[in-house]
Design a protein around this motif. Sequence first.
Motif, PDB file in Angstrom:
ATOM      1  N   PHE A 145      12.049 -38.411  23.723  1.00  0.00           N
ATOM      2  CA  PHE A 145      12.790 -37.955  22.544  1.00  0.00           C
ATOM      3  C   PHE A 145      14.056 -37.218  22.994  1.00  0.00           C
ATOM      4  O   PHE A 145      14.264 -36.053  22.679  1.00  0.00           O
ATOM      5  CB  PHE A 145      11.913 -37.055  21.675  1.00  0.00           C
ATOM      6  CG  PHE A 145      10.687 -37.736  21.140  1.00  0.00           C
ATOM      7  CD1 PHE A 145      10.773 -38.608  20.069  1.00  0.00           C
ATOM      8  CD2 PHE A 145       9.448 -37.500  21.715  1.00  0.00           C
ATOM      9  CE1 PHE A 145       9.640 -39.242  19.566  1.00  0.00           C
ATOM     10  CE2 PHE A 145       8.300 -38.122  21.215  1.00  0.00           C
ATOM     11  CZ  PHE A 145       8.408 -38.992  20.144  1.00  0.00           C
ATOM     12  N   CYS A 146      14.906 -37.915  23.734  1.00  0.00           N
ATOM     13  CA  CYS A 146      16.020 -37.265  24.421  1.00  0.00           C
ATOM     14  C   CYS A 146      17.205 -36.916  23.528  1.00  0.00           C
ATOM     15  O   CYS A 146      17.990 -36.045  23.866  1.00  0.00           O
ATOM     16  CB  CYS A 146      16.494 -38.158  25.570  1.00  0.00           C
ATOM     17  SG  CYS A 146      15.276 -38.319  26.897  1.00  0.00           S
ATOM     18  N   ASP A 147      17.376 -37.597  22.409  1.00  0.00           N
ATOM     19  CA  ASP A 147      18.564 -37.354  21.582  1.00  0.00           C
ATOM     20  C   ASP A 147      18.221 -37.616  20.121  1.00  0.00           C
ATOM     21  O   ASP A 147      18.087 -38.763  19.699  1.00  0.00           O
ATOM     22  CB  ASP A 147      19.715 -38.259  22.029  1.00  0.00           C
ATOM     23  CG  ASP A 147      21.049 -37.864  21.398  1.00  0.00           C
ATOM     24  OD1 ASP A 147      21.043 -37.206  20.335  1.00  0.00           O
ATOM     25  OD2 ASP A 147      22.092 -38.229  21.971  1.00  0.00           O
ATOM     26  N   ARG A 148      18.101 -36.556  19.347  1.00  0.00           N
ATOM     27  CA  ARG A 148      17.767 -36.714  17.933  1.00  0.00           C
ATOM     28  C   ARG A 148      18.819 -37.538  17.196  1.00  0.00           C
ATOM     29  O   ARG A 148      18.514 -38.246  16.232  1.00  0.00           O
ATOM     30  CB  ARG A 148      17.662 -35.344  17.263  1.00  0.00           C
ATOM     31  CG  ARG A 148      16.473 -34.511  17.685  1.00  0.00           C
ATOM     32  CD  ARG A 148      16.428 -33.226  16.872  1.00  0.00           C
ATOM     33  NE  ARG A 148      15.405 -32.320  17.342  1.00  0.00           N
ATOM     34  CZ  ARG A 148      15.218 -31.105  16.836  1.00  0.00           C
ATOM     35  NH1 ARG A 148      15.993 -30.681  15.851  1.00  0.00           N
ATOM     36  NH2 ARG A 148      14.261 -30.329  17.304  1.00  0.00           N
ATOM     37  N   ASN A 149      20.053 -37.428  17.641  1.00  0.00           N
ATOM     38  CA  ASN A 149      21.143 -38.143  16.959  1.00  0.00           C
ATOM     39  C   ASN A 149      21.027 -39.657  17.109  1.00  0.00           C
ATOM     40  O   ASN A 149      21.671 -40.398  16.355  1.00  0.00           O
ATOM     41  CB  ASN A 149      22.500 -37.669  17.488  1.00  0.00           C
ATOM     42  CG  ASN A 149      22.768 -36.215  17.168  1.00  0.00           C
ATOM     43  OD1 ASN A 149      22.427 -35.741  16.087  1.00  0.00           O
ATOM     44  ND2 ASN A 149      23.370 -35.499  18.107  1.00  0.00           N
ATOM     45  N   LEU A 150      20.261 -40.114  18.071  1.00  0.00           N
ATOM     46  CA  LEU A 150      20.107 -41.551  18.302  1.00  0.00           C
ATOM     47  C   LEU A 150      18.842 -42.114  17.659  1.00  0.00           C
ATOM     48  O   LEU A 150      18.635 -43.332  17.672  1.00  0.00           O
ATOM     49  CB  LEU A 150      20.092 -41.853  19.799  1.00  0.00           C
ATOM     50  CG  LEU A 150      21.361 -41.542  20.588  1.00  0.00           C
ATOM     51  CD1 LEU A 150      21.162 -41.878  22.064  1.00  0.00           C
ATOM     52  CD2 LEU A 150      22.554 -42.294  20.030  1.00  0.00           C
ATOM     53  N   GLU A 151      17.986 -41.269  17.114  1.00  0.00           N
ATOM     54  CA  GLU A 151      16.725 -41.739  16.556  1.00  0.00           C
ATOM     55  C   GLU A 151      16.956 -42.622  15.336  1.00  0.00           C
ATOM     56  O   GLU A 151      17.937 -42.453  14.609  1.00  0.00           O
ATOM     57  CB  GLU A 151      15.821 -40.553  16.195  1.00  0.00           C
ATOM     58  CG  GLU A 151      15.325 -39.809  17.425  1.00  0.00           C
ATOM     59  CD  GLU A 151      14.316 -38.724  17.091  1.00  0.00           C
ATOM     60  OE1 GLU A 151      13.953 -38.579  15.905  1.00  0.00           O
ATOM     61  OE2 GLU A 151      13.889 -38.011  18.020  1.00  0.00           O
ATOM     62  N   ILE A 152      16.048 -43.566  15.135  1.00  0.00           N
ATOM     63  CA  ILE A 152      16.189 -44.550  14.068  1.00  0.00           C
ATOM     64  C   ILE A 152      15.022 -44.437  13.084  1.00  0.00           C
ATOM     65  O   ILE A 152      13.963 -43.919  13.407  1.00  0.00           O
ATOM     66  CB  ILE A 152      16.245 -45.988  14.620  1.00  0.00           C
ATOM     67  CG1 ILE A 152      14.953 -46.311  15.406  1.00  0.00           C
ATOM     68  CG2 ILE A 152      17.488 -46.172  15.485  1.00  0.00           C
ATOM     69  CD1 ILE A 152      14.840 -47.757  15.844  1.00  0.00           C
ATOM     70  N   HIS A 153      15.241 -44.947  11.890  1.00  0.00           N
ATOM     71  CA  HIS A 153      14.212 -45.004  10.851  1.00  0.00           C
ATOM     72  C   HIS A 153      14.374 -46.344  10.150  1.00  0.00           C
ATOM     73  O   HIS A 153      15.132 -46.476   9.199  1.00  0.00           O
ATOM     74  CB  HIS A 153      14.348 -43.832   9.882  1.00  0.00           C
ATOM     75  CG  HIS A 153      14.298 -42.491  10.557  1.00  0.00           C
ATOM     76  ND1 HIS A 153      13.124 -41.942  11.026  1.00  0.00           N
ATOM     77  CD2 HIS A 153      15.292 -41.619  10.879  1.00  0.00           C
ATOM     78  CE1 HIS A 153      13.386 -40.779  11.587  1.00  0.00           C
ATOM     79  NE2 HIS A 153      14.686 -40.558  11.518  1.00  0.00           N
ATOM     80  N   GLY A 154      13.681 -47.340  10.698  1.00  0.00           N
ATOM     81  CA  GLY A 154      13.834 -48.705  10.218  1.00  0.00           C
ATOM     82  C   GLY A 154      14.430 -49.580  11.296  1.00  0.00           C
ATOM     83  O   GLY A 154      15.423 -49.208  11.924  1.00  0.00           O
ATOM     84  N   VAL A 155      13.821 -50.748  11.514  1.00  0.00           N
ATOM     85  CA  VAL A 155      14.254 -51.631  12.598  1.00  0.00           C
ATOM     86  C   VAL A 155      14.814 -52.951  12.077  1.00  0.00           C
ATOM     87  O   VAL A 155      15.822 -53.448  12.586  1.00  0.00           O
ATOM     88  CB  VAL A 155      13.086 -51.902  13.569  1.00  0.00           C
ATOM     89  CG1 VAL A 155      13.494 -52.900  14.651  1.00  0.00           C
ATOM     90  CG2 VAL A 155      12.600 -50.607  14.206  1.00  0.00           C
ATOM     91  N   GLU A 156      14.190 -53.534  11.082  1.00  0.00           N
ATOM     92  CA  GLU A 156      14.581 -54.871  10.629  1.00  0.00           C
ATOM     93  C   GLU A 156      16.054 -54.973  10.257  1.00  0.00           C
ATOM     94  O   GLU A 156      16.729 -55.935  10.685  1.00  0.00           O
ATOM     95  CB  GLU A 156      13.708 -55.309   9.454  1.00  0.00           C
ATOM     96  CG  GLU A 156      13.966 -56.758   9.026  1.00  0.00           C
ATOM     97  CD  GLU A 156      12.995 -57.237   7.970  1.00  0.00           C
ATOM     98  OE1 GLU A 156      12.974 -58.466   7.683  1.00  0.00           O
ATOM     99  OE2 GLU A 156      12.245 -56.405   7.431  1.00  0.00           O
ATOM    100  N   PRO A 157      16.633 -54.018   9.488  1.00  0.00           N
ATOM    101  CA  PRO A 157      18.066 -54.127   9.170  1.00  0.00           C
ATOM    102  C   PRO A 157      18.954 -54.114  10.407  1.00  0.00           C
ATOM    103  O   PRO A 157      20.006 -54.770  10.429  1.00  0.00           O
ATOM    104  CB  PRO A 157      18.323 -52.907   8.282  1.00  0.00           C
ATOM    105  CG  PRO A 157      16.989 -52.547   7.721  1.00  0.00           C
ATOM    106  CD  PRO A 157      16.004 -52.861   8.807  1.00  0.00           C
TER     107      PRO A 157
END
Length: 360
Positions: free
Chosen positions: A75-87
């Motif tokens: 979990f190195c960078d909160r700014n890079l985290e995603i919520h949803g992959v298909e789009p």
Amino acid sequence: MVFENSFTTDNSCPLDLPYSCTNSTPIENSCCFENPGGIMLQTQFWDYYPPIGGNETFTLHGLWPDNCDGSYEQFCDRNLEIHGVEPILDKFEPGLYDEMKTYWKNFNGNDESLWEHEFNKHGTCVKTIRPQCYGNFQNDRNVYDYFKVATNLYKSLPTFEFLKEEGIVPSNEKTYTKKQIDDALTKHFGQKVFFKCNKYQGLQEIWYFHHLKGSLLQENFKPIDTLSHSSCPETGIKFFPKGALGPSPPPSPGRRGYLKISNGCLISNGKFFTKGTCATFRLVNAEFGGYNILSSKGTCGIVDDKIVCNRSKITKNQFNFKDGLVGFNSKFKWCIEGSKDQKDVVLSDGTCEEFEIRLQ
């Protein structure tokens, strides 16, 4: 040898770079050299209980950047985290989503939650695919690249075929030795491979270790020997057919108790308290490995190195539990910070008076 920060677009890194973890001088902030996570670990599961994926297919679990000493960041960078992959995948290669749905499986059927977790926990730690490493960065391209490379590497390592070619196939009756499995995987991978058995002495996990030359985008992986040692028995290892033990194991009730530290305990918000009544916590198996800790306030996790328990979504929530002790990221030493009655419990950095947290 020293390399300056370099920006890469589509495999433009120099060809004469060393493989990761083989450099003699420190290399920092380079888009063409993976550091500190220089060991790329590709993991596969044989999910037979419950049965997941094809009957002749190990499923993909993830691609992890371990440090050269076997430790790892997460979990190195909160700014890079995603919520949803298909789009995200639809923007670059719609077919990749269907391919991942076939091979990259979650035991509970929610595959996309596993993908999100793997990128947020591990993909954000891959230094050579940070947005600044692209000459003309298109939003989410790094996310797509992580999944694409992980899938490509998985397809290059057909574990079921490796074993089948050496006569190791699923069976309810036949068993295998550790040497047979070790020899089969070593023959096809070229280096020693880590494999793991579960409580039924059934083969369940395979880990392939690599060094990396250049950026992850170049996919120049070099197999290396495993850094872990298998705890599988020397003989009697089972390679169960999928579904052999039934559709699904019964849910674990978890463990309940107080989280004690020296002369006090944790209360329901995750803080240390020397007075009053200890809170009851529950440890349950986490969806992606390790344990979740639950209190009356909600799920506990690590925020800014502190234990926090509330109803919000905390991504760093996979704790370790070993010999009665609670840890995080394989670290079992904690510190107390603050002067109020309710003090913060933080991961030790080695400079404080250290404690252990025990479930009692």
